[in-house]
Design a protein around this motif. Sequence first.
Motif, PDB file in Angstrom:
ATOM      1  N   UNK B  29       2.681  -3.013  -6.923  1.00 54.79           N
ATOM      2  CA  UNK B  29       3.911  -2.263  -6.298  1.00 54.79           C
ATOM      3  C   UNK B  29       4.412  -1.301  -7.077  1.00 54.79           C
ATOM      4  N   UNK B  30       4.622  -1.262  -8.367  1.00 55.14           N
ATOM      5  CA  UNK B  30       5.025  -0.252  -9.095  1.00 55.14           C
ATOM      6  C   UNK B  30       4.141   0.836  -9.163  1.00 55.14           C
ATOM      7  N   UNK B  31       2.903   0.391  -9.210  1.00 57.51           N
ATOM      8  CA  UNK B  31       1.637   1.680  -9.278  1.00 57.51           C
ATOM      9  C   UNK B  31       2.002   2.379  -8.173  1.00 57.51           C
ATOM     10  N   UNK B  32       1.951   1.932  -6.963  1.00 65.00           N
ATOM     11  CA  UNK B  32       2.154   2.584  -5.759  1.00 65.00           C
ATOM     12  C   UNK B  32       3.369   3.217  -5.715  1.00 65.00           C
ATOM     13  N   UNK B  33       4.382   2.867  -6.255  1.00 60.32           N
ATOM     14  CA  UNK B  33       5.626   3.742  -6.334  1.00 60.32           C
ATOM     15  C   UNK B  33       5.753   4.836  -7.092  1.00 60.32           C
ATOM     16  N   UNK B  34       4.768   4.657  -8.288  1.00 62.74           N
ATOM     17  CA  UNK B  34       4.771   5.703  -9.156  1.00 62.74           C
ATOM     18  C   UNK B  34       3.903   6.931  -8.531  1.00 62.74           C
ATOM     19  N   UNK B 388       3.198  -3.234   0.722  1.00 65.84           N
ATOM     20  CA  UNK B 388       3.206  -4.028  -0.348  1.00 65.84           C
ATOM     21  C   UNK B 388       4.441  -4.820  -0.624  1.00 65.84           C
ATOM     22  N   UNK B 389       5.893  -4.318  -0.292  1.00 63.15           N
ATOM     23  CA  UNK B 389       6.854  -4.870  -0.209  1.00 63.15           C
ATOM     24  C   UNK B 389       7.018  -5.945   0.559  1.00 63.15           C
ATOM     25  N   UNK B 390       6.473  -5.712   1.783  1.00 59.31           N
ATOM     26  CA  UNK B 390       6.527  -6.883   2.896  1.00 59.31           C
ATOM     27  C   UNK B 390       5.600  -7.908   2.334  1.00 59.31           C
TER      28      UNK B 390
END
Lengths: 462, 539
Positions: B29-34, B388-390
């Motif tokens: 998730x964090x990777x996608x956000x980055x 991904x959050x979901x």
Amino acid sequence: MKRWRRLFRCFALAACLAACLSAAGCGVQEGDKKGHDVALTIWHVYGGQTDSPFNAVIDEYNQTAGKEEGIYVQVASVTNTNTIHEDVLAAANGDPGAAELPDMFVSYPKTVLAMPDDGILLNYEEYFDEEARKAFLPEFLEEGRIGGRQLILPIAKSTEIMYVNQTAFDRFAAQTGARLEEMETWEGLFDLAERYTAWTDEQTPEIPGDGKAFFAHDYHFDYFQVGTEALGEDFFAGNTIAFGKAWEQLWRPYARAALRGAVWLENGYATEALRTGDAIVTVASSASVLYYSDMVTYADNHSERIRITAFPCPVPSGGKKLVMQRGAGICTVHSDPERDKAACHFLGWLTEPAENVKFVTSAGYMPVTQKAFDDFLPGAVSRLTSSKYRELYQAFRKTQQEYAFYTAPQLETYLDLETDFEENVRLLLMAGRNAWREAGSRQTELDKTADEILDQLKSRYA
Amino acid sequence: MKKKIRKLFELTRLSKNRSVSLRRRLTLYWAVMLLTVCFFMLFLLSFTGAFSHQERELKEYLEYQLSYMDSSLSHQIDDLTAQSLALSRQLSSVLTQQLEIRGKSVKDLNDQPDMLEQLQRAFYEKLSATLQIGECSGVYAVLDATVNTSLESAAKSRSGMYLRYANVKGRNTTGKDVVYFRGMPGIARSEHLELHNRWELEFDVSRLPGYETMMTRPVKRLANSYAWTACFTLPQTWERVMLLSVPILDGSGKPCGVCGVEISSLYFSLSYPAPDSRFGKTIFVFAPVSEDMVEPGEGMVSSDVYMDDFPRLKASRGRYFNYYQGTRQTYAGLHRRLETKDTEGKDLGTVLLLSERSFHEAARAARLQIASVFFLILLLLLALSFYLTWRFASPISRSLEAIRNGASSGGQKSGVSEIDTLMEFLQTKAAQRTGGNELPPEIGELLCQFSSRSQKLTAAERSVLRYYAQGLDAAQIMEKACISMSTVRKHSGNLYRKLQVASRDELMLVIDLFRRCGRLEELLGEGGENSPNNQQTER
């Protein structure tokens, strides 16, 4: 579920925004050439190598209506219909070294008929609706209709006119009593021609046989074609020439004058002969007014300013008043809809009555719509400053009022027949002239020589 | 291909059944956000043009095209120069020969139409040959003599010949018609050439650029004595031409005429069509150039773009290319000098131009396109992060829901290993609480004892016990059961005695224990605390 729908809507909106950004990028890239999106090339014949009025018309279009639409017309060639005919056929047949076809070119039906595939030409009915087509004079439009398709759009029509170097004629008339009225018939013209040649020969008694030609005709083929039809006979028999009784009436005076040297038989246009003082009366297209200079330059570089007058074409004695309808139209090479539309926009602008009259009166043509004839031409003619042009349009009006227009038939062999005849009749007459002079220039031999040449023509085209 | 895609979907489906740790999910998730943040930055930068290298691209394009066209034109000019020099030598030779035979000089040609015509006939062969082999649109030769010196115009009238192509369609002029622009008409007729519509017998040298210069400049070496004229309009025609002028020399090496070749603007534009670029339509020019000025008005221009007149463009150097300021707009471009000059001594060169406005708009369009691509990727990443959050939160929500409902998972996995572990523990705990072999032995024995004691209760005593199990006190039981307080006390006493409890509180503890172990029905009998007897009594 509601949440997902909301999310989906957000993403759809964002995706549309991205698409718009991308399209804006593309749109800007296309629209940056807003000044001129489409550049069209044209081969035309108006003006030849002179300061062409048609080039000025094109410039005006490029700066006004063309600029608004993003259309730019470029002149790629200014020649004559025969040259364009050869170049178009060479390009259409893919001959080695042939130039690429332009987007538009001036053409007669004979060129379209000779093309291997006229499917490459745009059918103007796709862009000029019925109402637009009705504005044109029907006989002008009909001439460009080939195989049921409108492949040639008329933009200017002409006819044959007799031009006279009035200054030289007046000198001749003053000494011999010659009258212009004598040239209302062909017989009278050729008779006058023989007298002129004799008179010029007498001016230099120390040099016998140097009499000058009187008359030059740009279209010998038309003289016989229109003359035969005016005398009520068919000129054509199938794909060749019918030699009927009318020929005898037309041939004898013409051939006699030619054999005496009274008719200019050299290659080249009649304007050349008039410009060098080698003839003083011509029959040529009305559009050749552009090429008639007000000066004659003689062999000693001495130049004389002359006055040129214009008259309706002579007719055979006893025949009806018939004259050739001339003037090519414009063909458009079919490409993509954008270019086709651009070409039709230009041609539509050019055939608008006001613009059409402005152009034709600067080049010696007739307009192509009834409205132009009725509402704009009289005013334009009254504003002409050149006496040459005023004379021409007076002759035009008289021709229109008194003559019928003859349109050449759409025969596949027309061009070959015309070209062959033009060349051969001149060569045969030149050879006949030389032979007659070498035989002593006897009057009794003149008609015999003329008849022999006619027999040769008959056997060639029978 | 289809098999591979099918396999991929299968793997994806199977992977859903595997448990992935929270840590790994959070990392993804964090990777996608980055990545999203990165692409957002990229989008902003591309939109503002930070990545734009359009100017460099334009410079490369201009350099390449100009180099190519310049090279081609240079070769052509070199060839034409060589041919013109050769023509000059040939005409000089013919002239010298003809004059020597007659014992005449060039001046003696004045008022001699026959001699001039003979010379022109001799010239015609050379001129015609040069026209045919040269890549040009015309050829000419003019002598310093006139056919009639008594005329008013004699001072500026000179005898000569000028042949031109009538219908140039491209660089290849093979088979094109030749027209006779200047010269003796008898030659035209004998050579079957058409007289030009604006033919004149002789040249008006006052309107022939470069003539005076060529005639008056001393000639040290012929090869250094040529020059191009400025572009001018042929008298009474629509055509603009540039002439390459070379002096014709008499026997003593002095200039007695000029000859050379012609390039018309039409021929130039057909030979060098201005290339289209992705930045817009270009303009190719052959004209006088200097460091800070180019003069298209004095030269040849090839363009598909309609141009207003701009006789001069002021050049200024930019970082990647030059800028040329016209009267109506600015152009970007490059120019180069050729090894040739015009009759006024100016250097000639080639210029390739592009409307600056057109370039900026094309660059902006390119930036917008790149920005929109980044924006699309950004959107996709945002969508992925939502997804991904979901995927991260929904197993947790589902599991919490399951716990609240007390439902057994029945062996289903949430996909998150930590949650699966917690669920297993809770299931174990729940199973232990609900009974069977899972209770401690002493507790089980105690429950059995109470259970057997409760078998001795009468129906009325059992009914009171049920009321107590519902949490009612004596007063409430009296009302509910419609019995007297003494009866309630009597039944309660019997309950305590039979169940061997000391007080109501102890009784409540026993009831609570049975409830927690899920065995309340054993104590209360059929129906438990909600037995039909109690309900009937309540009624």
